[in-house]
Enzyme design. Sequence first.
Site, short mmCIF file in Angstrom:
data_model
loop_
_atom_site.label_atom_id
_atom_site.label_comp_id
_atom_site.label_asym_id
_atom_site.label_seq_id
_atom_site.Cartn_x
_atom_site.Cartn_y
_atom_site.Cartn_z
N GLU A 1 45.21 90.47 36.99
CA GLU A 1 46.08 90.99 37.90
C GLU A 1 47.55 91.34 37.36
OE1 GLU A 1 42.51 89.24 39.75
OE2 GLU A 1 43.80 88.60 37.92
N PHE B 1 41.32 89.49 46.40
CA PHE B 1 41.45 88.39 47.28
C PHE B 1 42.93 87.48 47.20
CE2 PHE B 1 36.84 88.11 46.83
CZ PHE B 1 36.37 87.75 48.36
N TYR C 1 47.86 85.34 42.22
CA TYR C 1 48.72 84.17 41.68
C TYR C 1 49.25 84.49 40.19
CZ TYR C 1 47.76 81.72 45.92
OH TYR C 1 47.96 81.45 47.52
N HIS D 1 39.80 82.14 47.82
CA HIS D 1 39.25 83.27 48.58
C HIS D 1 39.73 83.28 49.94
CE1 HIS D 1 36.55 82.85 45.14
NE2 HIS D 1 36.21 84.17 45.51
#
Length: 370
Positions: free
Chosen positions: A94, A117, A122, A163
């Site tokens: 990510e 999700f 994060y 999730h």
Amino acid sequence: MSPTITTSSEANGNVSAATARAAASAAATAEATGPQPVTMAKALNTALADAMSADSSVLVFGEDVGMLGGVFRITDGLTATFGEQRCFDTPLAESGIVGMAVGMAINGMRPVIEMQFDAFAYPAFEQIVSHVAKMHNRTKGMVKLPMVIRIPYGGGIGGVEHHCDSSESYYAHTAGLKVYTPATVADGYRMLREAIDSDDPVVFMEPKKMYWTKDSVDLAELRSSHEERTTAGLGSEGRAAVARPGTDATLIAYGPSVPTALAAAEAAALEGRSLEVIDVRTIVPFDDDTVCESVRRTGRAVVIAEAHGFASVSSEIVARVQERCFHHLAAPIRRVTGFDVPYPAPKLEKYYLPGVDRILDAVDDLQWED
């Protein structure tokens, strides 16, 4: 999700199938006239396709968004229609996804990235806070960052931790980011198109439990309206909506909590109580005028959100309303939120999430004199 190995023949077959689906979808859309039952997933998918058609600098990428079409199929058919240069899969990283999007936005592209999700975002939080939110200010306005970070969020799908998080408060607290969250199918289309058009970075929070809810909408009319409003320099950014008028108290909600607030208002009506429901729509910028105008009329308010109550968006809404409406309030503002615990196991989420009974209990606690 685990990466998969696909042979060349399998890939060709999958692409052919995706092309067929895209063609069938386009034909169905072209033939449909007037309002039709449409899911929020379809509205978001159409918004992405329309934005990519209208502007060649718009591109979509993330984990499994290409051939698979995304975990929730929001990007279904985009690779087949626009090619792998404009809708493509990335490694499971990510921070790399966001970092690449920053570079692309600086160099004239309009990337739309998917975090798959809520809590998967994060690992990219440092990139978002340190670079996405601050680049415009850091360069004294010389560098714009027109990018959208799509984050499916919230509960109600029987998922587990990582999730079903409601992470909107992190982004709302970070100066330099806009934060949108639609609660209707029509707003899903309208607000995503506006987010992509924005020259500022937008964190676009999509209520995942609402992906398959249906409303009767005219996608062709939404497309035409967006083009007209864009030409006129208009939009819905920063404007809340009155989802249901009422006179006795105001329920303030956003995203996945709006349908719950509407259900509570419907139940309250059976008891003779008229509740107004305000859909915040854009958390940042926040529409103080619409929210406070309602509370000044009703004199009572309940704020509803799935996220934890402590140090949250709901806390900020209560503070803003109290500061602006203090002399109009007949009772302290109440909140109905998720509890301040990690997201529970699927069998327990119905006790964790705000529900109609908890909302009505809060309304009953607004110091009525009857």
